[in-house]
Design an enzyme around this catalytic site. Structure first.
Site, short mmCIF file in Angstrom:
data_model
loop_
_atom_site.label_atom_id
_atom_site.label_comp_id
_atom_site.label_asym_id
_atom_site.label_seq_id
_atom_site.Cartn_x
_atom_site.Cartn_y
_atom_site.Cartn_z
N PRO A 89 0.81 -1.22 0.00
CA PRO A 89 0.00 0.00 0.00
C PRO A 89 0.85 1.27 0.00
O PRO A 89 0.39 2.34 -0.37
CB PRO A 89 -0.81 -0.11 1.30
N GLU A 116 1.59 -7.46 8.13
CA GLU A 116 1.80 -6.02 7.97
C GLU A 116 2.87 -5.71 6.92
O GLU A 116 3.13 -4.56 6.62
CB GLU A 116 2.18 -5.38 9.31
N ARG A 154 -0.65 -9.18 -21.24
CA ARG A 154 -1.46 -8.96 -22.45
C ARG A 154 -0.75 -8.03 -23.43
O ARG A 154 -1.11 -7.96 -24.60
CB ARG A 154 -2.83 -8.42 -22.08
N ASP A 169 -7.47 -0.45 -26.87
CA ASP A 169 -7.83 -0.27 -25.46
C ASP A 169 -7.97 1.21 -25.16
O ASP A 169 -7.07 1.99 -25.48
CB ASP A 169 -6.73 -0.85 -24.57
C1 LIG Z 1 -1.88 0.36 8.60
C2 LIG Z 1 -2.17 -1.02 9.11
N1 LIG Z 1 -2.12 -2.10 8.08
C3 LIG Z 1 -3.40 -2.85 8.03
C4 LIG Z 1 -4.56 -1.95 7.71
C5 LIG Z 1 -1.77 -1.56 6.75
C6 LIG Z 1 -1.76 -2.64 5.72
C7 LIG Z 1 -0.71 -3.55 5.63
C8 LIG Z 1 -0.70 -4.54 4.63
C9 LIG Z 1 -1.76 -4.62 3.74
C10 LIG Z 1 -1.76 -5.68 2.69
N2 LIG Z 1 -1.87 -5.05 1.36
C11 LIG Z 1 -0.95 -5.29 0.42
O1 LIG Z 1 -0.05 -6.09 0.59
C12 LIG Z 1 -1.05 -4.57 -0.83
C13 LIG Z 1 -0.11 -4.82 -1.81
S1 LIG Z 1 -0.34 -3.91 -3.17
C14 LIG Z 1 -1.70 -3.13 -2.56
N3 LIG Z 1 -2.42 -2.19 -3.23
C15 LIG Z 1 -3.47 -1.67 -2.60
N4 LIG Z 1 -3.84 -2.04 -1.38
C16 LIG Z 1 -3.15 -3.00 -0.66
O2 LIG Z 1 -3.53 -3.31 0.48
C17 LIG Z 1 -1.99 -3.58 -1.27
C18 LIG Z 1 -2.81 -3.73 3.81
C19 LIG Z 1 -2.80 -2.74 4.81
#
Ligand SMILES: CCN(CC)Cc1ccc(CNC(=O)c2csc3nc[nH]c(=O)c23)cc1
Length: 246
Positions: A89, A116, A154, A169
């Site tokens: 994220p 996490e 793709r 596309d």
């Molecule tokens: C801030 C506390 N954590 C839980 C809410 C943050 C958190 C850690 C790990 C994740 C797992 N997500 C991913 O590995 C991830 C990998 S790419 C991606 N793209 C958008 N949203 C995503 O959650 C992800 C999601 C939130």
């Protein structure tokens, strides 16, 4: 292109890469997807892949030793160096522009976090690029990896024949797509297909489609339109669309 994926759920990655256009691209040898499970690189009886986070608080972090060993196995699996991407994220939002750039590389290694995430020192040492697939909370990186495999797969030359319409596309030219119709010409509710599409007038059909794509982008995603410089012809079509709307 070869894509190696580090994931606790290899079966998910295999399934995502086995269907549709990407599955066919794999059969054609245009792309090769391999999944690696860090759990296979553990040495304790419980095959632990997560550990407590320093500083206390909820949430676990993926164990570093299995990740390091798994990544080393990935790197040496084939001589070609890989661009190592961590799905997180905290990464840069994936765009079609970045997808097109990634599609040109010979090899990718996609690291999927769970819990996490992974130790920051591992990111500094092993990761070339961090990518997010959007501003929403997922349970891990595998869906992000599947998105990259599909979007990049793709685009491999030969992956799509004309029927797949990738060349047209909408995101390739920054616009949303026009509406699509198929049988029946008039449905049970009495709704008809736009007459122009049945006219056989290919120039008029192309104009209609472009006008609809421009109009929909204006209505639904003005942010995309703001980034574009429209040709005189496109501006005229969009004005035409707006006149019928206002
Ligand atoms: C801030 C506390 N954590 C839980 C809410 C943050 C958190 C850690 C790990 C994740 C797992 N997500 C991913 O590995 C991830 C990998 S790419 C991606 N793209 C958008 N949203 C995503 O959650 C992800 C999601 C939130």
């Amino acid at each position: 292109m070869r894509i190696d994926v580090l994931t606790l759920f290899p079966e998910f990655i295999h399934a995502a890469a086995a269907v549709g256009v990407v599955g066919r691209a794999q059969q054609r040898g245009l792309i090769e997807v391999a999944a690696w499970n860090p759990r296979d690189f553990t040495h304790d009886n419980y095959r632990r892949v997560d550990e407590r986070t320093f500083g206390g608080g909820p949430g676990m972090v993926m164990s570093t030793r299995p990740l390091t060993d798994c990544l080393a196995a990935i790197r040496t699996a084939v001589p070609e160096p890989a661009r190592v991407i961590y799905l997180t994220p905290q990464g840069a939002r994936l765009t079609q522009r970045r997808v097109r750039e990634l599609a040109l590389l010979p090899r990718l290694a996609l690291v999927c976090g769970r819990y996490e995430g992974i130790d920051e020192r591992l990111i500094a040492r092993e990761i070339d690029e961090e990518i997010s697939i959007g501003d929403y909370v997922l349970s891990g990186g595998e869906l992000g990896a599947a998105v990259i495999i599909d979007a990049v797969g793709r685009l491999q030359p030969g992956a799509l024949n004309d029927a797949d319409s990738a060349a047209h596309d909408s995101f390739e030219d920054g616009l949303l797509d026009c509406p699509h119709y198929t049988r029946p010409e008039v449905d049970a509710q009495g709704d008809a297909v736009p007459a122009v599409l049945l006219s056989g007038d290919h120039a008029a059909i192309a104009r209609w489609r472009r006008r609809e794509a421009l109009g929909r982008t204006w209505l639904r995603r003005p942010d995309l339109l703001a980034r574009m410089t429209l040709s005189r012809a496109d501006r005229a079509l969009l004005d035409d669309f707006r006149r019928t709307w206002l």
